[in-house]
Write a protein that holds these residues in place. Structure first.
Motif, short mmCIF file in Angstrom:
data_model
loop_
_atom_site.label_atom_id
_atom_site.label_comp_id
_atom_site.label_asym_id
_atom_site.label_seq_id
_atom_site.Cartn_x
_atom_site.Cartn_y
_atom_site.Cartn_z
N TRP A 202 0.70 -0.75 -0.19
CA TRP A 202 -0.09 0.32 -0.04
C TRP A 202 0.60 1.43 0.05
O TRP A 202 2.09 1.37 0.38
CB TRP A 202 -1.11 0.22 0.92
CG TRP A 202 -1.73 -1.28 1.45
CD1 TRP A 202 -2.02 -1.96 2.74
CD2 TRP A 202 -3.13 -1.64 0.51
NE1 TRP A 202 -2.43 -3.09 2.02
CE2 TRP A 202 -3.60 -2.75 1.53
CE3 TRP A 202 -3.44 -0.65 0.06
CZ2 TRP A 202 -5.06 -3.38 0.46
CZ3 TRP A 202 -4.90 -1.26 -0.81
CH2 TRP A 202 -5.08 -2.85 -0.07
N GLY A 203 0.68 2.67 -0.77
CA GLY A 203 1.11 3.74 -0.70
C GLY A 203 1.57 3.52 0.90
O GLY A 203 2.10 4.09 0.81
N SER A 204 0.28 3.83 1.49
CA SER A 204 1.29 4.31 2.94
C SER A 204 -0.05 4.11 4.29
O SER A 204 -0.45 2.76 3.60
CB SER A 204 1.20 6.33 2.98
OG SER A 204 -0.65 6.41 3.23
N ARG A 205 0.61 4.59 5.70
CA ARG A 205 -0.59 3.54 6.21
C ARG A 205 -1.56 3.81 6.15
O ARG A 205 -2.59 3.53 6.53
CB ARG A 205 0.00 4.51 7.33
CG ARG A 205 -0.68 3.98 8.59
CD ARG A 205 0.11 4.31 10.27
NE ARG A 205 -0.91 5.71 11.05
CZ ARG A 205 -1.71 5.55 11.49
NH1 ARG A 205 -1.97 4.72 11.96
NH2 ARG A 205 -2.08 7.24 11.45
N TRP A 206 -2.12 5.56 5.14
CA TRP A 206 -3.59 5.32 5.38
C TRP A 206 -3.95 4.60 4.31
O TRP A 206 -5.44 4.89 4.28
CB TRP A 206 -3.93 7.37 4.80
CG TRP A 206 -3.46 8.16 6.11
CD1 TRP A 206 -2.70 8.83 7.03
CD2 TRP A 206 -4.95 8.51 7.14
NE1 TRP A 206 -2.48 9.08 7.78
CE2 TRP A 206 -3.97 8.84 8.21
CE3 TRP A 206 -5.84 7.95 6.72
CZ2 TRP A 206 -5.34 10.04 8.93
CZ3 TRP A 206 -6.76 8.18 7.91
CH2 TRP A 206 -6.38 9.12 8.79
N THR A 207 -3.25 4.58 3.51
CA THR A 207 -3.86 3.85 2.31
C THR A 207 -5.01 1.66 2.47
O THR A 207 -5.31 2.11 2.61
CB THR A 207 -3.06 2.92 1.01
OG1 THR A 207 -1.77 4.94 1.31
CG2 THR A 207 -4.01 2.90 -0.42
N PHE A 208 -3.46 2.20 3.96
CA PHE A 208 -4.19 0.66 4.70
C PHE A 208 -5.80 0.99 5.31
O PHE A 208 -6.06 0.06 5.27
CB PHE A 208 -2.33 0.31 5.26
CG PHE A 208 -3.49 -1.30 6.14
CD1 PHE A 208 -3.39 -2.57 5.58
CD2 PHE A 208 -3.96 -1.09 7.93
CE1 PHE A 208 -4.12 -3.40 6.21
CE2 PHE A 208 -4.62 -1.36 8.02
CZ PHE A 208 -4.35 -3.15 7.46
N ILE A 209 -5.27 2.55 6.34
CA ILE A 209 -6.78 2.61 6.92
C ILE A 209 -7.67 2.13 5.66
O ILE A 209 -9.03 2.05 6.08
CB ILE A 209 -6.28 3.31 7.42
CG1 ILE A 209 -5.45 3.57 8.34
CG2 ILE A 209 -8.04 4.21 8.39
CD1 ILE A 209 -4.93 4.23 9.37
N LEU A 210 -7.81 3.29 4.78
CA LEU A 210 -8.84 3.21 4.05
C LEU A 210 -9.23 1.57 3.11
O LEU A 210 -9.99 1.62 3.30
CB LEU A 210 -8.68 4.09 2.76
CG LEU A 210 -8.65 5.97 2.55
CD1 LEU A 210 -7.79 6.82 1.97
CD2 LEU A 210 -9.69 5.88 2.89
N ALA A 211 -8.08 0.65 2.73
CA ALA A 211 -8.62 -0.54 2.58
C ALA A 211 -9.46 -1.39 3.52
O ALA A 211 -10.21 -1.77 2.74
CB ALA A 211 -7.47 -0.71 1.84
N VAL B 87 -12.04 4.28 -3.04
CA VAL B 87 -12.15 4.24 -1.67
C VAL B 87 -11.99 5.38 -1.03
O VAL B 87 -12.61 5.51 -0.17
CB VAL B 87 -11.06 2.63 -1.00
CG1 VAL B 87 -11.48 3.09 0.48
CG2 VAL B 87 -12.08 1.88 -1.57
N ARG B 88 -10.41 6.26 -1.59
CA ARG B 88 -10.43 8.10 -1.06
C ARG B 88 -11.45 8.25 -1.21
O ARG B 88 -11.07 9.49 -0.58
CB ARG B 88 -9.25 8.22 -1.51
CG ARG B 88 -8.06 8.79 -0.98
CD ARG B 88 -7.39 9.33 -2.05
NE ARG B 88 -5.79 8.35 -2.13
CZ ARG B 88 -4.83 8.28 -1.62
NH1 ARG B 88 -4.86 8.94 -0.58
NH2 ARG B 88 -4.05 7.21 -1.99
#
Ligand code: TRP
Length: 491
Positions: free
Chosen positions: A5-14, A173-174
């Motif tokens: 994932w691009g970043s921790r935030w992408t993981f949270i979103l996914a 998702v974003r």
């Protein structure tokens, strides 16, 4: 490697995209209705806290440590930590339950697709409870329509999976998760103005423990797993794509919090409408399809708002469905299949199985499993004239309930028949058996077979105190709690 994932935030979103889905908006309200409200909600919250969150952290941790599909990750980690071979089976069980879940999830998601069309056509302008009910009944009685919708949703799901999780999902998702939140808040604003709001609130938050049965506690636990996408490898697969340096604890807490919030808000929207229109809270899987259209029918601009809302529910279901298939697809890719072929295979099998759920709502509705037939008899005592009641239950593994009901009975006897359709059966076995079982094994594996040091290193611990609390939960509280609830529920 499958990419990161691009970043921790992408993981949270996914992960939030996976967690927030039909479970929150469709299943949570209807099982709360069926299980009597407040006490059930409280049990669900307790299950999220003592089993859901700790197991979710454990599952993501395993994924990130293994960095492969759940099947291969569990095989490798079980070997590395000298755990019994049994533990490498966690991945397999997960892949199998993924097929089961995806098969019926897609059928229900198909209903939400139908409702996009129904709302857009203005069918519900000024609709009463009766109109909404009849419209839903009409949909369910049409197997070809349901099959078409199921097929369409499965194609949507396959399309994104085949393109790879990153480009297919991240962008949508974003943008769309925040929109879903906004819509929920808008609808909450509406439901607050309905006369049933206080009653709806009380229904959700007044804890009447006399309404709580063992069965409801099992359902609450099963739902905690279902709604957080736990116990079958989905979130483990997503964890495998998580950046190495991100801290686990805060990330998972954020996901679990958002997921729970969406479920509670959905309940606060739906029950006030139920009570304002004299509808039945325990009306089962059709609950949201019979209540929300009424709200949209009454709102100014409801046709547009309602259409947008169901579009967002479709999207929430979509981002969840993708994660259900990911463990099996990732495994097939590791075995040399192209992503496209793997996707096709997994989606096709789940689609095929889904036909059983399509038919459960019409042609096969009477063909049921785990049928309990109870015959209650009332006879007058010959000497005193007093009425004596007795009842006797017979269990059938499988029965046609219409034929069963048609069998002649003695005078004064009454029969009640309770069973599970094919759809009910898959739902029950996955959420209430396989996922909790997967959860117990995951907790035991991380808690007892992995060394404290390797777990701490993988978790990127910032606070030793919180780490100790979590580890204690994973070692003792979560497995024991799940085990007790599980065994109670089966007996
Ligand atoms: N959590 C999703 C929901 O509430 C459904 C879901 C996604 C799921 N991935 C899963 C359920 C994996 C079980 C296992 O709608």
């Amino acid at each position: 490697m499958h990419g990161i994932w691009g970043s921790r935030w992408t993981f949270i979103l996914a992960a939030t995209g996976s967690a927030v889905g039909l479970g929150n908006i469709w299943k949570f309200p209807y099982i709360t209705g069926e299980n009597g409200g407040g006490a059930f909600v409280l049990m669900y919250l307790v299950c999220i806290l003592i089993a859901g969150v700790p197991v979710m952290m454990a599952e993501v941790l395993l994924g990130r440590k293994g960095r492969m599909s759940p099947i291969h990750t569990m095989q490798a980690l079980a070997r590395e930590n000298n755990a019994p071979r049994l533990f490498s089976g966690i991945g397999w069980m997960g892949a199998v339950s993924g097929f089961f879940i995806l098969s019926f999830y897609s059928v229900i998601a198909g209903w939400t697709l139908a409702y996009v069309g129904k709302l857009a056509s203005g069918e519900f302008a000024g609709a009463t409870g009766e109109v909404a009910k009849a419209s839903f009944g009409g949909l369910l009685s049409d197997p070809w329509m349901l099959l078409g919708l199921h097929t369409f949703f499965m194609l949507m799901t396959g399309f994104v999976i085949a393109r790879g999780v990153k480009h297919g999902l991240e962008d949508s998702v974003r943008l769309l998760m925040p929109m879903l939140f906004l819509m929920l808040i808008l609808l909450l604003g509406y439901s607050i103005t309905t006369p049933g709001f206080v009653q709806g609130w009380d229904f959700l938050f007044t804890f009447d423990f006399s309404k709580l049965t063992t069965h409801s506690v099992v359902v609450a636990l099963g739902h905690a797993f279902f709604t957080l996408s736990l116990g079958m490898g989905a979130i483990m697969a997503y964890g495998a794509y998580m950046p190495a340096q991100a801290s686990l604890g805060k990330t998972i807490l954020a996901v679990a919090f958002l997921d729970t919030l969406v479920a509670l808000v959905a309940g606060l929207i739906i029950f006030p409408i139920v009570f304002s229109h004299g509808l039945e809270p325990a009306s089962g899987p059709g609950l949201i399809f019979q209540t929300l259209p009424i709200a949209f029918g009454a709102l100014p601009g409801g046709t547009l708002i309602g259409t947008v809302f169901f579009v967002l529910v479709v999207i929430a279901a979509w981002s969840s469905a993708i994660s259900i298939a990911e463990p099996a697809v990732a495994w097939a890719v590791e075995n040399g299949f192209s992503r496209a072929k793997a996707t096709f295979g997994v989606c096709f099998l789940a689609w095929l199985l889904g036909i059983g759920s399509v038919l459960s709502f019409n042609d096969w509705g009477d063909e049921q499993f785990f049928v309990t037939e109870t015959i209650a008899t009332t006879v007058a005592d010959a000497s005193t004239g007093e009425e004596i009641q007795s009842s006797e239950s017979v269990f059938h593994l499988y029965a046609n309930t219409t034929e069963l009901n048609a069998e002649p009975l003695a005078d004064g006897a009454e029969r009640s028949v309770k069973g599970k359709t094919f759809f009910d059966l898959l739902d029950f076995i996955t959420a209430n058996v396989m996922m909790p079982l997967g959860g117990v094994f995951i907790a035991i594996f991380v808690g007892w077979f992995m060394s404290r040091e390797s777990v701490a290193a993988e978790a990127r611990v910032k606070s030793p105190l919180l780490f100790n609390i979590w580890r204690f939960m994973v070692r003792y509280i979560s497995p024991v709690a799940i085990f007790i609830i599980f065994v109670e529920g089966l007996s």
